[in-house]
Enzyme design. Structure first.
Site, mmCIF file in Angstrom:
data_model
loop_
_atom_site.group_PDB
_atom_site.id
_atom_site.type_symbol
_atom_site.label_atom_id
_atom_site.label_comp_id
_atom_site.label_asym_id
_atom_site.label_seq_id
_atom_site.Cartn_x
_atom_site.Cartn_y
_atom_site.Cartn_z
ATOM 1 N N LYS A 210 0.837 -1.195 0.000
ATOM 2 C CA LYS A 210 0.000 0.000 0.000
ATOM 3 C C LYS A 210 0.877 1.252 0.000
ATOM 4 O O LYS A 210 1.889 1.299 0.700
ATOM 5 C CB LYS A 210 -0.869 -0.011 1.260
ATOM 6 C CG LYS A 210 -1.704 1.242 1.423
ATOM 7 C CD LYS A 210 -2.642 1.173 2.609
ATOM 8 C CE LYS A 210 -3.454 2.435 2.663
ATOM 9 N NZ LYS A 210 -4.386 2.491 3.759
ATOM 10 N N GLU A 258 -9.068 11.492 12.833
ATOM 11 C CA GLU A 258 -8.226 10.341 13.149
ATOM 12 C C GLU A 258 -7.284 10.546 14.327
ATOM 13 O O GLU A 258 -6.398 11.388 14.287
ATOM 14 C CB GLU A 258 -7.405 10.022 11.889
ATOM 15 C CG GLU A 258 -6.846 8.653 11.875
ATOM 16 C CD GLU A 258 -6.517 8.194 10.464
ATOM 17 O OE1 GLU A 258 -7.251 8.551 9.503
ATOM 18 O OE2 GLU A 258 -5.520 7.501 10.313
HETATM 19 C C1 ISJ Z 1 -4.761 10.294 3.851
HETATM 20 C C2 ISJ Z 1 -5.992 10.719 4.150
HETATM 21 O O1 ISJ Z 1 -6.950 9.912 4.673
HETATM 22 C C3 ISJ Z 1 -6.653 8.590 5.069
HETATM 23 C C4 ISJ Z 1 -6.892 7.618 3.999
HETATM 24 C C5 ISJ Z 1 -8.065 6.896 3.905
HETATM 25 C C6 ISJ Z 1 -8.328 5.994 2.731
HETATM 26 O O2 ISJ Z 1 -7.485 5.897 1.838
HETATM 27 O O3 ISJ Z 1 -9.402 5.361 2.674
HETATM 28 C C7 ISJ Z 1 -9.044 6.993 4.890
HETATM 29 C C8 ISJ Z 1 -8.822 7.740 6.000
HETATM 30 C C9 ISJ Z 1 -7.521 8.309 6.285
HETATM 31 O O4 ISJ Z 1 -6.847 7.414 7.089
HETATM 32 C C10 ISJ Z 1 -6.384 12.157 3.965
HETATM 33 O O5 ISJ Z 1 -7.511 12.513 4.306
HETATM 34 O O6 ISJ Z 1 -5.553 12.957 3.483
#
Ligand code: ISJ
Length: 454
Positions: A210, A258
């Site tokens: 990832k 978060e």
């Molecule tokens: C990286 C970000 O969000 C992150 C990425 C996510 C995803 O790819 O589904 C979800 C929530 C966050 O952990 C951001 O908002 O910039």
């Protein structure tokens, strides 16, 4: 505030002149204070102020005028522990009353990575934690007032503080205006999609599982944005953290959903958040969106990677790690995520800064494997992340703490704002869909700026 009783405590106090600072803790429940009035009163301290409010309300802390800071150009858990210990050793802490709820804290954090830059992030160091002169704990209605012992007058200090608090309480700030937008544009949108496609190729060919890639949107204004306007708008979205952090000429803002982790009484709590679907505001559609997210293979896979990796990173520092088997839905105003709460008892010798280093960046904002993903981001992403997706929060002398992953965030310098949004790229991702997901993730910051999303 019972000034006479508090004064008696100070009359009996032996000022420890070996210490550099005296920090007085006192109740402020008799004063009508809020962030707007406090920032309005201390406008001269602009560039040296913060507001940190946690999602569950444990913290609602405002700091004014950084007196002293722990600073490092390179992250070293050991050195930071020493610096923290020695800073607290310099402070004589005095509570004017027994049984108060909170403790003196330092606000700050680290940048996402140590990419060397001389750019728009210059005002924020690699690692910085600040001790403010005024620390308002609005969650518990308490104040920490920290002054140099060689400047303090114990006969006058309480009267001076209460006069000041009364003055702040009486303020009715003028309504603030939204910044007028001059220009708004995405930075390298096509190049970003091409980078996502390139990353997909890397995921196919290597042990990479990832990579989180972020992009930026730039807004310019006719005049500098008014801090009081931004503070008002930050109250608009509940269920998220609020970070408002001024340093020098810059302001960093995050409305992150978060938590990185919190520690209270030797127990660490964190959560895995990954997997996203738009929240439309139309009930029937939103029910479908949630059902989709809970059952979608790609999102579930992405989520499990994140959970596994967090648990693995915590293992050396903790005992009895607990988490639920399947993820639940976390609802934010504009977006849904999959999330799994995780908790663990800290090992005896676990150090706060070592833990921070072990957990950050979670695969939710970095990738997997962690180090390779961080390097890939540093080398390939356009621009510098700085405090975007970085850990920011509060720490205390006894290691109680809370850190946020500073996503849904932006940097304001002078008459511009740079908004950041990223998303996890795994096998099966599509650059068009990810581009759309990041567009949605800009919305909270556009809302703070009073700009209608397109
Ligand atoms: C990286 C970000 O969000 C992150 C990425 C996510 C995803 O790819 O589904 C979800 C929530 C966050 O952990 C951001 O908002 O910039």
């Amino acid at each position: 505030m019972n000034l006479e009783a508090y004064q008696r405590i100070l009359d009996d106090l032996k000022l420890d002149t070996d210490k550099k600072y005296l920090s007085l803790q006192m109740p402020i429940d008799g004063f009508d204070l809020n962030e707007r009035k406090i920032f309005s009163h201390f406008h001269d301290a602009q560039g040296s102020r913060y507001w940190f409010r946690s999602k569950d309300g444990r913290y609602d802390s405002i700091g004014i005028k950084f007196q002293e800071s722990i600073k490092r150009d390179k992250y070293s858990a050991e050195v930071l522990e020493e610096q923290k210990t020695s800073l607290f050793q310099k402070i004589q802490q005095v509570a004017v009353k027994d049984g108060m709820a909170s403790s003196l804290g330092l606000f700050g954090g680290t940048r996402f990575d140590d990419k060397d830059t001389t750019d728009e992030w210059n005002d924020f160091g690699m690692v910085e934690f600040h001790l403010p002169k005024w620390q308002f704990d609005l969650a518990n209605s308490e104040l920490f007032y920290t002054v140099r012992t060689d400047e303090v007058d114990l006969d006058e200090i309480l009267i001076d503080i209460s006069d000041k608090l009364r003055e702040i309480g009486a303020i009715t700030p003028e309504p603030a205006q939204a910044p007028e937008v001059h220009m708004m544009k995405d930075i390298f949108p096509e190049e970003w999609k091409a980078l996502v496609d390139e990353a997909l190729g890397v995921l196919d060919d290597t042990d990479f599982r990832k990579i989180v890639l972020a992009r930026q949107r730039l807004l310019t204004f006719k005049a500098q944005a008014d801090p009081l306007y931004l503070l008002d708008r930050l109250n608009d979205e509940s269920g998220t953290y609020t970070i408002y952090y001024e340093k020098g000429q810059s302001i960093f803002i995050s409305k992150s959903p978060e938590k990185l982790f919190d520690i209270k009484d030797g127990v660490l709590r964190t959560n895995a958040i990954a997997g996203s679907a738009e929240r439309t505001g139309v009930e029937a559609t939103d029910e479908q969106q949630k059902a989709f997210l809970l059952n979608d293979e790609k999102n579930r896979y992405e989520h499990e990677l994140v959970r596994e990796s967090i648990v693995q990173n915590l293992e050396p520092y903790t005992e009895d790690i607990e988490f639920a088997e399947g993820p639940a839905i976390l609802s934010n105003r504009y977006i849904y995520h999959l999330h799994t709460p995780i908790s663990a008892k800290l090992a005896e010798d676990a150090s706060l800064f070592a833990l921070l280093d072990a957990i950050h960046p979670t695969p939710a904002v970095g990738g997997m494997p962690k180090d390779k993903a961080r390097d890939y981001i540093m080398e390939n992403e356009y621009g510098t992340r700085g405090l975007y997706a970085a850990p920011l929060g509060m720490i205390h002398e006894n290691d109680d703490s809370e850190f946020v992953v500073s996503i849904r965030s932006m940097l304001l310098n002078s008459k511009s704002a740079t908004l950041f949004a990223g998303c996890g790229i795994v096998r099966g991702s599509s650059s068009e869909k990810e581009h759309e997901e990041t567009r949605i993730k800009f919305t909270p910051m556009l809302n703070v700026l009073g700009v209608e999303p397109e």
